[in-house]
Design an enzyme around this catalytic site. Structure first.
Site, PDB file in Angstrom:
ATOM      1  NE  ARG A 214     -34.644 -25.301  17.597  1.00  0.00           N
ATOM      2  CZ  ARG A 214     -33.470 -25.661  17.110  1.00  0.00           C
ATOM      3  NH1 ARG A 214     -32.700 -24.762  16.502  1.00  0.00           N
ATOM      4  NH2 ARG A 214     -33.062 -26.901  17.201  1.00  0.00           N
TER       5      ARG A 214
ATOM      6  CG  ASP B 153     -35.383 -27.050  14.202  1.00  0.00           C
ATOM      7  OD1 ASP B 153     -35.645 -28.029  14.923  1.00  0.00           O
ATOM      8  OD2 ASP B 153     -34.225 -26.773  13.846  1.00  0.00           O
TER       9      ASP B 153
ATOM     10  CG  HIS C 106     -33.868 -30.737  13.834  1.00  0.00           C
ATOM     11  ND1 HIS C 106     -33.885 -30.131  15.070  1.00  0.00           N
ATOM     12  CD2 HIS C 106     -32.667 -31.355  13.728  1.00  0.00           C
ATOM     13  CE1 HIS C 106     -32.730 -30.377  15.684  1.00  0.00           C
ATOM     14  NE2 HIS C 106     -31.980 -31.125  14.903  1.00  0.00           N
TER      15      HIS C 106
ATOM     16  CG  ASP D  45     -29.367 -30.783  11.929  1.00  0.00           C
ATOM     17  OD1 ASP D  45     -30.247 -30.678  11.059  1.00  0.00           O
ATOM     18  OD2 ASP D  45     -29.404 -30.164  13.004  1.00  0.00           O
ATOM     19  CD  GLU D  46     -28.667 -32.013  16.717  1.00  0.00           C
ATOM     20  OE1 GLU D  46     -27.751 -31.694  17.495  1.00  0.00           O
ATOM     21  OE2 GLU D  46     -29.734 -31.376  16.640  1.00  0.00           O
TER      22      GLU D  46
ATOM     23  CE1 TYR E 175     -22.408 -24.566  14.666  1.00  0.00           C
ATOM     24  CE2 TYR E 175     -23.941 -25.274  16.356  1.00  0.00           C
ATOM     25  CZ  TYR E 175     -23.464 -25.349  15.065  1.00  0.00           C
ATOM     26  OH  TYR E 175     -24.044 -26.219  14.162  1.00  0.00           O
TER      27      TYR E 175
ATOM     28  CG  ASP F 291     -25.740 -21.418  19.891  1.00  0.00           C
ATOM     29  OD1 ASP F 291     -24.792 -21.480  19.081  1.00  0.00           O
ATOM     30  OD2 ASP F 291     -26.290 -22.420  20.375  1.00  0.00           O
TER      31      ASP F 291
ATOM     32  CB  THR G  12     -32.857 -18.223  18.438  1.00  0.00           C
ATOM     33  OG1 THR G  12     -33.839 -19.003  17.745  1.00  0.00           O
ATOM     34  CG2 THR G  12     -32.043 -17.412  17.449  1.00  0.00           C
ATOM     35  CD  GLU G  13     -31.347 -24.200  20.652  1.00  0.00           C
ATOM     36  OE1 GLU G  13     -30.927 -25.338  20.436  1.00  0.00           O
ATOM     37  OE2 GLU G  13     -30.815 -23.178  20.186  1.00  0.00           O
TER      38      GLU G  13
END
Length: 636
Positions: free
Chosen positions: A177, A206, A280, A356-357, A448, A450, A495-496
């Site tokens: 990110r 990602d 991703h 994931d996702e 988490y 973040d 780290t968005e």
């Protein structure tokens, strides 16, 4: 001459206390984080002088001893060097046991400090490194200074027997990110190793950037490592414009990777690389569009613009195809090339493959995916991910590696020997352990980092809040689960919203100080009030070391709710012995304002609640200001 009876009686009583181990010196506060298994102190201290020798008995101990010498030289201005030889007076020595001590395992150590010096013994070099870290924490705060300080350099007389509760004690660092340089990554590893973390999970790929050089697939870094520059809140930024230059990003060469691996190894840290597939994968698809079902040649590395719609409960729709095509054999050829080079670089047994996702809407609409489902007798599209992951596991096995993935890899049939990282709460970990799979517990509500650390009005807003004490209260072994399947746990730093190393440290500490005791210390040795005292000492140490950290734990927590149609607010301080002052009369709370004792009923009208925490009559937290309207919203 006989002593007076009262003197004799007092002396005998003192001796009796010493003999029984009851002297309070054994409970003397110390600043070692994480809390050791066994620690006892006695009166006295060893003075480190310019004449003190740093000794090793085996050559394997040299790296650790030289790290200690470098730290001492910087803070004292003296010139310590490492010599080989048996322990002697006025020395700090490191030695490996000829016959391993079962209690210590691979990473445990004994540390004994007395008038003759400090002696660290261990079965393996990891234990010596951790013993050295405990010495540094027992030295005065000024050991963290980057310039020479004149003072008495003392280590209290102490005996420590210490070893970790869990074998896996990690922190995940997302460099996709936002890109962090090689030197920034090394610093991050150095700081985490001080807390006896031994696993650095390196999230290298990602949607927002591919960060590792793959020589057989040069476009992954020529194209995939770069995006158009944007500043601001992720998921709200402008999409790339036609013809706009992609100049923001970077990647690690294979030589960089080797250098970081060696740096980490010297600090007993294993690096687990993550190549996130099949979802991703937008950065990889931007480089090689043919890898997706859509095969869109206009796919760009995402700069933080919105490319998905989220509906809650984990449901979402991708607006851009960021998923590898599980029905295309060329995808597996691509992955074989990637994992061949990744496996050759990283010596640890695991490669993390994400999982994931993964949005499956493009698979559902793809004729080849549907044909594969029919061929394999699949009833649900989720089974395509199970098929994909099993193929990936076979590829990894040919490289001598084990598959590790997020808990979505349980969906559609888990690969036979996979290890699961449970992030969507603890349920995935429970399911995996009951199926006989090894698990790393990393549930987002507890680890988490973040997430916001305090009230959302004081921190840049992101998905959720994670207070320090909730980290400290985390228990990695769920009730009813056989602990032998729980390898340990880790914190995850996405780290968005974290564009700099300083902010990464702010988000990591002190929450990872707290989690270090979760993963290392015996469950029964954890003590929140004792940890807080140590944490405050480490604030001073971090200041001198130039390590950023958050003081958010001093902020009050505000909990509004409706009761009998009335708005009520409860206030809480997670740090012991703080006083909470508040106001609802449009004044700034001070030590003369009301002290919070019982839930507050907030009257109707244009009311503003202001809250701050105090210690010894002085503000220590940050003032929180919330309108009545906002409190009503939060009560629902």
């Amino acid at each position: 001459m006989k002593k007076p009876f009262s003197t004799f009686k007092a002396g005998a009583f003192a001796l009796l206390l010493l003999a029984s181990g009851g002297l309070k010196a054994q409970d003397k506060p110390h600043n070692v984080i994480p809390e050791p298994v066994k620690i006892s102190t006695s009166k006295g201290q060893f003075f480190v002088k310019s004449s003190t020798t740093i000794l090793i008995q085996q050559e394997e101990a040299r790296t650790t001893a030289e790290l200690l010498a470098a730290r001492l030289n910087k803070a004292t201005g003296w010139n310590f060097t490492v010599k080989k030889g048996p322990h002697q007076p006025n020395a700090i020595s490191f030695s490996l046991h000829k016959n391993p001590v079962d209690e210590l395992g691979k990473e445990g150590y004994n540390l004994e400090v007395d008038a003759n010096g400090a002696k660290v013994t261990a079965n393996q070099t990891g234990g010596l490194f951790y013993g050295m870290q405990s010495i540094l924490q027992l030295l005065p705060t000024e050991i963290e200074s980057n310039t020479a300080v004149k003072k008495d350099w003392t280590i209290p007389f102490v005996k420590i027997t210490d070893y970790p509760r869990f074998a896996w004690r990690g922190i995940m660092f997302d460099v996709s990110r936002h890109f962090f340089t090689k030197d920034e990554v090394k610093r991050f590893i150095d700081v985490m190793a001080r807390l006896k973390y031994n696993t650095f999970h390196w999230h290298l790929t990602d949607d927002n950037g591919w960060r590792i050089e793959i020589k057989s697939l040069p476009k992954l870094t020529e194209v995939g490592a770069w995006r158009v520059p944007r500043i601001g809140k992720f998921n709200q930024l402008d999409a790339p414009k036609d013809g706009e230059a992609a100049t923001d990003g970077g990647f690690y060469t294979q030589e960089d990777i080797k250098e970081v691996i060696k740096y980490a190894s010297d600090r007993n840290v294993t690096i687990v690389p993550e190549i996130d597939v099949p979802g991703h994968s937008m950065a990889a698809i931007a480089a090689y569009p043919e890898l997706s079902c859509s095969k869109d040649p206009k796919t760009k590395v995402n700069p933080g613009s919105k490319f998905a719609e989220w509906y809650g409960n984990g449901k979402f729709k991708m607006l851009t195809d960021n998923t590898l095509n599980p029905s295309d054999e060329k995808v597996y050829e691509f992955l074989d090339k990637v994992f061949t080079e990744v496996a050759a670089l990283f010596p640890n047994p695991y490669i993390h493959v994400g999982g994931d996702e993964c949005y499956k809407g493009f698979w559902e609409a793809d004729a080849n995916c549907q044909a594969l489902m029919q061929k394999e007798n699949m009833k649900h599209v989720e089974e395509l991910q199970g098929y994909f992951m099993k193929r990936v596991e076979k590829i990894l096995k040919t490289k001598g590696k084990k598959l590790l993935g997020w808990d979505e890899i349980l969906e559609g049939g888990i690969a036979p020997e996979a290890t699961v990282m449970s992030w969507r709460g603890i349920e995935g970990g429970i399911e995996a352990a009951k199926l006989g799979h090894n698990v790393v517990m990393t549930p987002s509500p507890y680890v988490y980092i973040d997430f916001m650390q305090s009230d959302r009005t004081l921190e840049p807003p992101i998905y959720a809040t994670l207070r320090l004490k909730k980290c400290y209260d985390f228990e990695p072994i769920p009730e009813g689960v056989d602990g032998k399947f729980i390898l340990g746990g880790q914190a995850n730093l996405w780290t968005e919203g974290i564009p700099t190393l300083a902010y990464a440290e702010y988000m990591t500490y002190p929450r990872c100080w707290a989690l270090s005791e979760v993963y290392w210390s015996p469950k029964e040795k954890k003590n929140w009030e004792k940890f807080v005292t140590k944490m405050e000492n480490h604030f001073d140490r971090a200041d001198l070391a130039g390590i950023n950290y958050a003081r958010s734990a001093y902020d009050a927590a505000i909990k509004p709710y409706m009761k009998d149609g009335k708005l009520v607010v409860e206030l809480e301080a997670e740090i012991p012995n703080l006083t909470i002052h508040y106001s609802i009369d449009d004044t700034v709370p001070s030590k003369f304002s009301p002290v919070y004792k019982d839930p507050i009923q907030i009257p109707e009208g244009p009311i503003t609640l202001r809250v701050n925490t105090y210690r010894n009559g002085k503000p220590i937290g940050r003032m929180i200001t919330l309108s009545r309207e906002e409190l009503v919203k939060r009560s629902k």
